[in-house]
Design a protein around this motif. Sequence first.
Motif, PDB file in Angstrom:
ATOM      1  N   HIS A 540       0.828  -1.211   0.000  1.00  0.00           N
ATOM      2  CA  HIS A 540       0.000   0.000   0.000  1.00  0.00           C
ATOM      3  C   HIS A 540       0.858   1.255   0.000  1.00  0.00           C
ATOM      4  O   HIS A 540       0.432   2.315  -0.468  1.00  0.00           O
ATOM      5  CB  HIS A 540      -0.928  -0.010   1.219  1.00  0.00           C
ATOM      6  CG  HIS A 540      -0.230   0.288   2.508  1.00  0.00           C
ATOM      7  ND1 HIS A 540       0.680  -0.586   3.073  1.00  0.00           N
ATOM      8  CD2 HIS A 540      -0.289   1.373   3.324  1.00  0.00           C
ATOM      9  CE1 HIS A 540       1.143  -0.055   4.197  1.00  0.00           C
ATOM     10  NE2 HIS A 540       0.574   1.117   4.368  1.00  0.00           N
ATOM     11  N   VAL A 541       2.089   1.157   0.546  1.00  0.00           N
ATOM     12  CA  VAL A 541       2.995   2.306   0.524  1.00  0.00           C
ATOM     13  C   VAL A 541       3.599   2.481  -0.862  1.00  0.00           C
ATOM     14  O   VAL A 541       3.781   3.609  -1.348  1.00  0.00           O
ATOM     15  CB  VAL A 541       4.111   2.124   1.582  1.00  0.00           C
ATOM     16  CG1 VAL A 541       5.092   3.293   1.535  1.00  0.00           C
ATOM     17  CG2 VAL A 541       3.511   1.995   2.970  1.00  0.00           C
ATOM     18  N   MET A 542       3.915   1.384  -1.512  1.00  0.00           N
ATOM     19  CA  MET A 542       4.531   1.429  -2.833  1.00  0.00           C
ATOM     20  C   MET A 542       3.543   1.839  -3.923  1.00  0.00           C
ATOM     21  O   MET A 542       3.925   2.446  -4.926  1.00  0.00           O
ATOM     22  CB  MET A 542       5.088   0.045  -3.183  1.00  0.00           C
ATOM     23  CG  MET A 542       6.145  -0.467  -2.226  1.00  0.00           C
ATOM     24  SD  MET A 542       7.754   0.193  -2.607  1.00  0.00           S
ATOM     25  CE  MET A 542       8.123  -0.750  -4.078  1.00  0.00           C
ATOM     26  N   ARG A 543       2.277   1.496  -3.732  1.00  0.00           N
ATOM     27  CA  ARG A 543       1.276   1.660  -4.788  1.00  0.00           C
ATOM     28  C   ARG A 543       1.218   3.087  -5.345  1.00  0.00           C
ATOM     29  O   ARG A 543       1.265   3.278  -6.567  1.00  0.00           O
ATOM     30  CB  ARG A 543      -0.083   1.202  -4.262  1.00  0.00           C
ATOM     31  CG  ARG A 543      -1.104   0.925  -5.348  1.00  0.00           C
ATOM     32  CD  ARG A 543      -2.338   0.282  -4.743  1.00  0.00           C
ATOM     33  NE  ARG A 543      -2.036  -1.057  -4.217  1.00  0.00           N
ATOM     34  CZ  ARG A 543      -2.276  -1.412  -2.950  1.00  0.00           C
ATOM     35  NH1 ARG A 543      -2.789  -0.550  -2.099  1.00  0.00           N
ATOM     36  NH2 ARG A 543      -2.000  -2.645  -2.552  1.00  0.00           N
ATOM     37  N   PRO A 544       1.114   4.123  -4.498  1.00  0.00           N
ATOM     38  CA  PRO A 544       1.053   5.485  -5.072  1.00  0.00           C
ATOM     39  C   PRO A 544       2.318   5.860  -5.848  1.00  0.00           C
ATOM     40  O   PRO A 544       2.253   6.511  -6.892  1.00  0.00           O
ATOM     41  CB  PRO A 544       0.869   6.374  -3.833  1.00  0.00           C
ATOM     42  CG  PRO A 544       0.341   5.459  -2.779  1.00  0.00           C
ATOM     43  CD  PRO A 544       0.959   4.126  -3.039  1.00  0.00           C
ATOM     44  N   HIS A 545       3.482   5.444  -5.303  1.00  0.00           N
ATOM     45  CA  HIS A 545       4.738   5.793  -5.967  1.00  0.00           C
ATOM     46  C   HIS A 545       4.871   5.082  -7.311  1.00  0.00           C
ATOM     47  O   HIS A 545       5.234   5.692  -8.322  1.00  0.00           O
ATOM     48  CB  HIS A 545       5.905   5.427  -5.058  1.00  0.00           C
ATOM     49  CG  HIS A 545       7.249   5.734  -5.642  1.00  0.00           C
ATOM     50  ND1 HIS A 545       7.673   7.017  -5.887  1.00  0.00           N
ATOM     51  CD2 HIS A 545       8.268   4.919  -6.042  1.00  0.00           C
ATOM     52  CE1 HIS A 545       8.886   6.992  -6.413  1.00  0.00           C
ATOM     53  NE2 HIS A 545       9.263   5.728  -6.515  1.00  0.00           N
ATOM     54  N   LEU A 546       4.554   3.802  -7.334  1.00  0.00           N
ATOM     55  CA  LEU A 546       4.651   3.050  -8.578  1.00  0.00           C
ATOM     56  C   LEU A 546       3.584   3.481  -9.581  1.00  0.00           C
ATOM     57  O   LEU A 546       3.775   3.342 -10.798  1.00  0.00           O
ATOM     58  CB  LEU A 546       4.530   1.556  -8.292  1.00  0.00           C
ATOM     59  CG  LEU A 546       5.709   0.952  -7.514  1.00  0.00           C
ATOM     60  CD1 LEU A 546       5.441  -0.502  -7.186  1.00  0.00           C
ATOM     61  CD2 LEU A 546       6.997   1.095  -8.304  1.00  0.00           C
ATOM     62  N   GLY A 547       2.466   3.992  -9.076  1.00  0.00           N
ATOM     63  CA  GLY A 547       1.441   4.496  -9.989  1.00  0.00           C
ATOM     64  C   GLY A 547       1.952   5.640 -10.841  1.00  0.00           C
ATOM     65  O   GLY A 547       1.600   5.774 -12.018  1.00  0.00           O
ATOM     66  N   VAL A 548       2.843   6.457 -10.263  1.00  0.00           N
ATOM     67  CA  VAL A 548       3.442   7.560 -11.025  1.00  0.00           C
ATOM     68  C   VAL A 548       4.414   7.031 -12.066  1.00  0.00           C
ATOM     69  O   VAL A 548       4.590   7.624 -13.136  1.00  0.00           O
ATOM     70  CB  VAL A 548       4.149   8.533 -10.051  1.00  0.00           C
ATOM     71  CG1 VAL A 548       4.858   9.643 -10.816  1.00  0.00           C
ATOM     72  CG2 VAL A 548       3.160   9.116  -9.059  1.00  0.00           C
ATOM     73  N   LEU A 549       5.066   5.888 -11.763  1.00  0.00           N
ATOM     74  CA  LEU A 549       6.094   5.346 -12.646  1.00  0.00           C
ATOM     75  C   LEU A 549       5.560   4.353 -13.673  1.00  0.00           C
ATOM     76  O   LEU A 549       6.342   3.801 -14.460  1.00  0.00           O
ATOM     77  CB  LEU A 549       7.176   4.648 -11.800  1.00  0.00           C
ATOM     78  CG  LEU A 549       7.955   5.523 -10.811  1.00  0.00           C
ATOM     79  CD1 LEU A 549       8.856   4.650  -9.956  1.00  0.00           C
ATOM     80  CD2 LEU A 549       8.768   6.574 -11.546  1.00  0.00           C
ATOM     81  N   ARG A 550       4.282   4.099 -13.685  1.00  0.00           N
ATOM     82  CA  ARG A 550       3.767   3.017 -14.528  1.00  0.00           C
ATOM     83  C   ARG A 550       3.951   3.285 -16.017  1.00  0.00           C
ATOM     84  O   ARG A 550       3.998   2.347 -16.820  1.00  0.00           O
ATOM     85  CB  ARG A 550       2.292   2.793 -14.226  1.00  0.00           C
ATOM     86  CG  ARG A 550       1.397   3.983 -14.545  1.00  0.00           C
ATOM     87  CD  ARG A 550      -0.020   3.711 -14.105  1.00  0.00           C
ATOM     88  NE  ARG A 550      -0.879   4.872 -14.336  1.00  0.00           N
ATOM     89  CZ  ARG A 550      -2.154   4.930 -13.986  1.00  0.00           C
ATOM     90  NH1 ARG A 550      -2.709   3.884 -13.390  1.00  0.00           N
ATOM     91  NH2 ARG A 550      -2.865   6.010 -14.219  1.00  0.00           N
ATOM     92  N   ASP A 551       4.065   4.545 -16.425  1.00  0.00           N
ATOM     93  CA  ASP A 551       4.194   4.862 -17.846  1.00  0.00           C
ATOM     94  C   ASP A 551       5.639   5.073 -18.288  1.00  0.00           C
ATOM     95  O   ASP A 551       5.890   5.358 -19.455  1.00  0.00           O
ATOM     96  CB  ASP A 551       3.380   6.121 -18.176  1.00  0.00           C
ATOM     97  CG  ASP A 551       1.892   5.901 -17.951  1.00  0.00           C
ATOM     98  OD1 ASP A 551       1.423   4.773 -18.204  1.00  0.00           O
ATOM     99  OD2 ASP A 551       1.215   6.850 -17.510  1.00  0.00           O
ATOM    100  N   GLY A 552       6.595   4.973 -17.368  1.00  0.00           N
ATOM    101  CA  GLY A 552       7.988   5.171 -17.764  1.00  0.00           C
ATOM    102  C   GLY A 552       8.883   5.331 -16.554  1.00  0.00           C
ATOM    103  O   GLY A 552       8.416   5.479 -15.427  1.00  0.00           O
ATOM    104  N   GLN A 553      10.185   5.281 -16.801  1.00  0.00           N
ATOM    105  CA  GLN A 553      11.151   5.410 -15.715  1.00  0.00           C
ATOM    106  C   GLN A 553      12.103   6.560 -15.993  1.00  0.00           C
ATOM    107  O   GLN A 553      12.405   6.885 -17.140  1.00  0.00           O
ATOM    108  CB  GLN A 553      11.949   4.112 -15.554  1.00  0.00           C
ATOM    109  CG  GLN A 553      12.717   3.695 -16.807  1.00  0.00           C
ATOM    110  CD  GLN A 553      13.633   2.518 -16.557  1.00  0.00           C
ATOM    111  OE1 GLN A 553      14.268   2.424 -15.510  1.00  0.00           O
ATOM    112  NE2 GLN A 553      13.702   1.594 -17.533  1.00  0.00           N
TER     113      GLN A 553
END
Length: 736
Positions: A540-553
């Motif tokens: 649940h902590v990672m989810r918001p951060h990874l949501g921002v990165l889902r389209d690229g790094q």
Amino acid sequence: MSTDTDQPPRTSLPGLAGVIRHDLPASLVVFLVSLPLSIGIAVAVGAPVAAGLIAVVVGGIVAGLLGGSTLQVSGPTASLTVVVAESINQFGWPATCFITVLAGGLQILFGLSRIARGVLAIAPVVVHAMLAGIGIVIALQQVHVMMGGDTLTSSWDAIVGLPRQLASVHPGDLCIGLIVIAILIGWRRVPEPAGRVPAPLIAVVVATLLARVLPVRVEHITLNGSLLAELHLPQLPHGGWAQVALMAVTIALIASVETLLSAVAVDRMRQNSARRTDLDRELLGQGAANMVSGAIGGLPVAAVIVRSITNVKAGARSKASTMLHGVWILLFSVALVDVVRSIPKAALAGLLIVVGIQLIKLAHIRSARRTGDLVVYAATVLVVVFWNLLLGMVVGLVLAFALLLWRVVRVTVSAERLDERRWRVLVDGSFTFLALPKLTAELHKVPAGSDVLVEMTVDFMDHAAYDALRDWAELHRSEGGTVEFVEVGAVRMADAAHGPAARGHSRHLLDEALGPWRRHPGDVDRIVAGVAAYHRSHAHVMRPHLGVLRDGQEPDSLFVTCADSRIVPNVITNSGPGDLFTVRNVGNLIPRDAQDSSMEAALIYALDKLHVRSVVVCGHSGCGAMGALHSELVTGSQLDDWLAHARPSLDRFRLGHPVAAAAAAAGFGTVDQLGMVNVAVQLETLSAHPVVRRGVEERGVVLSGLFFDIASARVIEVTVDGIAEIDGVGRVAQPA
């Protein structure tokens, strides 16, 4: 490195050449600073002028010889001004000398009981507030003296009496005092070498000369006879022994606290010195000095931070400096009594006003405000100013403890709606029975049948809180709802169910992040156990951060390291998902001349497509690849072909690479030395690579090397020339 508990500092003085070169000049500087201040403090408390000079002599010689500090300078201090003035007003000067002897005896007991470190546990905000309160009292009292009046014992009387004092001001005294204040404030802007002369000395000399030529009356200090003629034996007070004991304890505590804080400050200035202050021995020396000072008619003694820092900056190397400064005061007091008599009282008042104001540090007020301790600071200052110092210290400590207790037991509980069906309940802090009213109120908001996520960041949980939350969860599920627990803090509900309540340990968090198998030794599939722990604690902590990165790094660094399972790049660099573009191979090698297409692809993609800003090569201790390379092991497999790319590192190591020499000096073994050389050689290979070189020239890409020492969990910087430690605040310290 030795500490205060290992062995006491050496008391033997250095050779004569060292004393003449370093300590003699420093002692003269400290003498010039101490002289006007000691006289001013004696006048301020209402003691004989000689009492201040006696205290400097005794503080320099006795405390300097017997104490546990090499460079501390002792003498009368502004922090004891209020207490000593109150003692003289209540018991008289001879009885105050007796109280000083008692205080010295208490300090000796403190030193023998080895509680010096415990005294430092007093909350810094209370100490800072006490000093600020003392500064305000000194300034209020000395304003009247600077205008030709008398010192008032009450701060309230000093404030109320200001209008009356202004109406009867003595122009000569006021002029002298203002000139002294102006010199003290402005002297710091005077360029060297003139600026090296102590400002208090310049101010008092100028004021004394002006007093001779001004056409108005100026009051001077009184000194009857020489210093030796002013020696007085202490006398027993007439009754009131409880107050006498309280006064002795107050003087002993304040003198001890200031001495220990000064010792810590001086040690911090001398971080490269192996001779640290023996704090218990320092209290013994200070106690002996106070007993001697009180016995012959001197003021109480403490180590003074300003004079001690002056001593260090002046280049002192040993106890000879502080002892010699006491000798110079003695010679001056015996031979130049007429000079002392010519000093105007207003000059010393102006000096003490500046000293008092300097005790009020804006940085301390900002710090108290930033840390939420402003109430403690303000309350302590007010009590010190309008009542007394001991009561102010007690009030400050009680408030600081109450605030600490409130912060420790405080818990935040809140329930919020996420959508039509989902709710989130947050529990943050120490979860005890004290939180039950708030917990039940918030849980009452959650409707039956809803899906609830309970996020717990808890460092302590008692059984009452655990039972209440568990019972609610069971009831909510029985009504058709769901409850999912996410435990981020150091305490787990399972711990509360199977053992006594205890404060959590951060190892829980490391176990969750790195080693779920540590808590599930019976699990057949450790990966599955780890995934379960991840979902429970971190998803649940990672989810918001990874949501921002889902389209690229957009990683910041290309991180090339060994395939060894003991290296976790994101942990040792304190970075997260999306920060590192990581490439791992056996031996963290970068083959030359594009001999490895995988590494070439990684370099091109990282630098030309992802536009990383740095490239890092990280080796590690106990590397199997380096061990095989060093022993020239032949396996007859493709491993031999791969390790051939590291042959230049072995050749450079055998030729005596500077990194190997630095690693050997730091105590690393041969294989680890080779591992560090290998990192340096890979950096050289990178700097010659066309893609990397273009990135360096056009975008300022930074190349850096690291070495992870597994046994100590240290990360060491490796350059092409040597190695260096990286300390806990991020700066590079001395070469290892």
